[in-house]
Write a protein that holds these residues in place. Structure first.
Motif: not given
Lengths: 238, 242
Positions: B183-184, B187-188, B194, B197-198, B201, B204, B209
């Protein structure tokens, strides 16, 4: 060369000062880590040590770590900050401070509880029986025999919690939260690779230093140092 | 029947569809909304597929690196100290930092995530391969040598099969952790679920989510059960004991 730019970024005082500077984020993240591990220890240790002393609730104490491993930290951070806890500023903890602290606490508990429980159960039963034979009562056996002998694994749990919490606190920046992850995410936003790598390097170095310090503490508190380190190296992670 | 007419017929047949669709948009914005699943099924499938293949490739790459490292580590205590020590240091680096540190070399690509995650699996895999191999009884090794087995044949025919349960236990832990860490990678740009999720965010987007989070956990469980089943299939002598 990227590393020259990274070095330039890290040594420029302007990048450390101000509201969006690395110093603020660094203090936030250290505070978040210390607070959540401390709260997790205060809540989790008595419970785990008590269960370990009684020899009950083993399945719960072990499985909490297996469940914790399967739940993505990122997802919990998102759910708690979009959910009821919100992203309000919380004193020195910064934006979304409460949601971040709650997430960190949830991920600090499993390693602390599991290792303290296993530490208590791994105390040689013969030693406990001898202590009882010497006339020690339950409380005394716990204080003078079980606790000292399980201390190294209790600290192992704390060490794993520190590493886990530091990593999770880094991700909080993805949810508009506090911490050093902001240096990285701002670098991504402004397409500044040097800033991304500088932030990442700082996060990684502190993580290794924290782990090293906790590992040192672990060795220091071990009553039977040499014998146990050798045994632990050979033990399987299951 | 034209496309428009069939669309109109669908709408007539399901008069409540608009209200149910409201459940994932504002002002309702519910956590749970079945209409989200059907409306966004292609996005969900795309990210779920990415999540699965990033997990599989990362763990396989980790296993391919871990085996020679473990064989190297069991040759001497100093080699073991070096391999276990450096893999522990790597494991300590937070995932967000790991992906960012790889960025100058691998760029915004799935490989950044795959290499980072493969490095994380090394701690668990090397440790368990070593532990599994060292638990093989000396008498069994002697018997193998007595049958004329060389070191390679001994490893493949005797040691690895006996070490399999411990190695598989490590593989399960590594895989479950990897599913969560993918999931992290958002970022790339390659985080599988993930990414959902990003993206959710900022707006909302609660239904997205919850869906992405639940799917992540279910995926981890599915991998775990699958690996446990595989282990039982390949170690029939273990079943009687369980």
């Amino acid at each position: 060369m990227i590393w020259a730019d990274v070095w330039a970024y890290l040594t420029d005082g302007a990048n450390w000062s101000g509201n969006q500077g690395m110093a603020v984020y660094l203090v936030q993240q250290l505070l978040l880590t210390a607070t959540s591990v401390a709260v997790a220890a205060v809540v989790g240790l008595p419970l785990a040590l008590w269960l370990g002393h009684l020899g009950r609730g083993g399945a719960l104490a072990i499985n909490i770590s297996n469940v914790g491993r399967a739940v993505p930290t990122f997802a919990v951070l998102v759910i708690l900050s979009v959910g009821p806890l919100g992203i309000d500023e919380l004193g020195p903890y910064g934006r979304a401070g409460l949601a971040t602290l709650a997430s960190l606490l949830l991920f600090a508990l499993p390693p602390i509880v599991t290792n303290a429980y296993v530490g208590m159960r791994e105390v040689d039963r013969d030693v406990v029986e001898s202590a009882r034979g010497m006339g020690m009562r339950g409380g005394e056996v716990f204080r003078r025999v079980e606790l000292p002998l399980s201390l190294p694994l209790v600290v192992t749990g704390m060490r794993l919690a520190v590493v886990q919490v530091w990593a999770t606190a880094t991700i909080a920046a993805l949810v508009a939260g506090p911490g050093l992850g902001n240096v990285v995410t701002q670098g991504f936003t402004s397409n500044d690779t040097a800033q991304v790598v500088a932030g990442a390097l700082l996060i990684a170095v502190i993580a290794v230093v924290l782990e090293g310090a906790m590992a040192g503490l672990e060795r220091l508190l071990d009553p039977r140092r040499a014998a146990r380190t050798a045994a632990r190296r050979d033990r399987a992670v299951t | 029947m034209g496309a428009l007419a069939s669309h109109a017929a669908t709408l007539a047949a399901l008069p409540s569809i608009d209200t149910s669709r409201d459940c994932y948009t504002f002002p309702a914005n519910n956590w749970f909304c079945p209409a989200y699943l059907s409306d966004y099924s292609s996005e969900i499938t795309t990210q779920l597929t990415e999540h699965v293949w990033i997990t599989v490739v990362s763990v396989l790459l980790g296993a391919v690196i871990a085996f020679p490292l473990a064989l190297l580590a069991r040759r001497s205590a100093s080699a073991a100290g070096f391999v276990l020590g450096s893999s522990t240091v790597i494991y300590t680096i937070p995932s967000l930092a790991m992906f960012s540190l790889l960025l100058p070399y691998t760029g915004i690509s799935p490989w950044t995530v795959v290499i980072g995650l493969a490095l994380y699996t090394l701690t668990i895999l090397v440790r368990n391969i070593l532990a599994g191999l060292s638990a093989v009884p000396d008498e069994v090794l002697e018997a193998g040598r007595g049958l004329g087995y060389g070191p390679a044949k001994l490893l493949l025919r005797v040691e690895l099969p006996l070490a399999l349960p411990v190695i598989m236990a490590g593989l399960r832990v590594a895989t479950v952790s990897t599913v969560a860490l993918v999931t992290v990678g958002a970022i790339v740009g390659n985080g599988g679920l993930g990414k959902l999720l990003l993206l959710a965010v900022d707006s909302d987007f609660k239904a997205q989510i919850l869906t992405a989070s639940v799917l992540c956990v279910l995926l981890a469980i599915a991998f775990d059960v699958l690996l446990l089943g595989t282990q039982r299939l390949f170690t029939p002598w273990q079943r009687a004991r369980v």
